[in-house]
Enzyme design. Structure first.
Site, PDB file in Angstrom:
ATOM      1  N   MET A   1       0.822  -1.209   0.000  1.00  0.00           N
ATOM      2  CA  MET A   1       0.000   0.000   0.000  1.00  0.00           C
ATOM      3  C   MET A   1       0.860   1.265   0.000  1.00  0.00           C
ATOM      4  SD  MET A   1      -2.955  -1.464  -0.028  1.00  0.00           S
ATOM      5  CE  MET A   1      -4.180  -0.251   0.397  1.00  0.00           C
ATOM      6  N   CYS A  83       6.033  -7.756   1.237  1.00  0.00           N
ATOM      7  CA  CYS A  83       6.157  -6.934   0.030  1.00  0.00           C
ATOM      8  C   CYS A  83       7.097  -7.613  -0.967  1.00  0.00           C
ATOM      9  CB  CYS A  83       6.689  -5.555   0.381  1.00  0.00           C
ATOM     10  SG  CYS A  83       6.846  -4.451  -1.048  1.00  0.00           S
TER      11      CYS A  83
END
Length: 324
Positions: A1, A83
């Site tokens: 994000m 990630c």
């Protein structure tokens, strides 16, 4: 994000739900230690409860940043082990750390020693080359052995060779049953499920098997979904009754940001999904897109955009969420 769950988005989200735990975008330990620390950790007190998400692998640096999280008033500090981007892999950050559970455990142990805040870990169910059930259990056992009690599990592997970060959000198949199995195997741990969840019906189903649900992109692209969370899951009244009321509540914050010298376009891009699927929603987005970047743009742009959307009574239902 990254670049999404900024303070500008989180302020809007908090108007929609008072009880949802919000997370910052991932901030690397290097940025906090060697960069503009106050800028990276700046937030509004109305965003609480709020967790700081860190990216890093050096135990001393993680400990230092965990202490900063407490100093700056965050409610939780979270280590990102999910990630998949090339940029973070090259610095031993994110999903590549799933191949090094001992290193993650060492970092978590250092963070716990440095703060009284809860230290949590967000991760994948595996990565290419380490994607077996036994590999996942080894990761959980070593990191929980370091003191972590909360695991936020994205129910996909990350493919670090051959898929882009965007493809890693969609291509590897979701295996929700693996997250359910983790909770069954480790009932003493808090297991929170993440990945591809869009509706309250799906949330309720997952809560039959896990301790919590994390929403990511759906909550960003369709933020009105959050308006039903307090009544649906916390037994508390909705904080706002309409999208218009929510946006009006954000206007003073926007003005404060403009007064600080923030460009309107840097704020308004996080508001675009509020009227998604509503009559006039497209006109709302178009007006902002065409005007927010102009020199001197201010609240009048948001107000004019909002005037293009009729004000029907909103109700938060699963059907409304799906269609929005």
């Amino acid at each position: 994000m990254m670049d999404w769950t900024t303070s500008h988005y989180r302020y809007l989200a908090r108007q929609l739900s008072r009880h949802t735990l919000l997370y910052t975008e991932m901030v690397t330990t290097g940025a906090l230690i060697h960069g503009d620390t106050p800028r990276f950790l700046r937030h509004n007190s109305e965003e609480y409860p709020l967790a700081l998400q860190l990216g890093g692998s050096n135990p001393k640096e993680l400990a230092h940043c965990a202490a900063l999280a407490e100093q700056y008033g965050f409610d939780e500090v979270n280590l990102n082990v999910g990630c998949p981007s090339d940029r973070v892999q090259n610095n031993m950050i994110g999903a590549c750390l799933m191949a090094h559970p001992d290193k993650v455990a060492e970092g978590v142990r250092a963070m716990i020693a440095a703060t009284s805040l809860p230290v949590t870990v967000k991760h994948r169910i595996g990565i290419d080359g380490r994607e077996s059930w036994d590999d996942l259990c080894e990761f959980i056992e070593k990191v929980s052995g370091a003191g972590c009690r909360t695991f936020i599990v994205h129910a996909r592997i990350a493919v670090l060779e051959g898929l882009s970060p965007k493809e890693n959000r969609n291509v590897p198949p979701l295996k929700y049953d693996w997250v359910y199995r983790l909770k069954a195997r480790y009932p003493h741990l808090e297991i929170i499920i993440n990945g591809g969840i869009r509706t309250f019906a799906e949330c309720r189903e997952h809560l039959e098997h896990t301790d919590g649900v994390m929403l990511g992109r759906e909550a960003y692209h369709n933020p009105w979904l959050l308006a039903g969370v307090d009544s649906e899951f916390f037994g508390q009244p909705m904080p706002v009754q309409s999208r218009h009321d929510a946006l009006r509540a954000v206007l003073p914050f926007i003005q404060d940001e403009l007064d600080r010298g923030v460009y309107l376009s840097h704020i308004s891009r996080h508001l675009m999904g509020l009227f998604l699927g509503q009559p006039g929603g497209r006109q709302f987005r178009r007006y902002i897109s065409e005007n927010a970047h102009k020199p001197g743009s201010g609240l009048e742009v948001i107000e004019q955009a909002m005037a293009r959307v009729p004000e029907p009574a909103d109700s938060v239902t699963d059907s409304a969420i799906v269609s929005a």
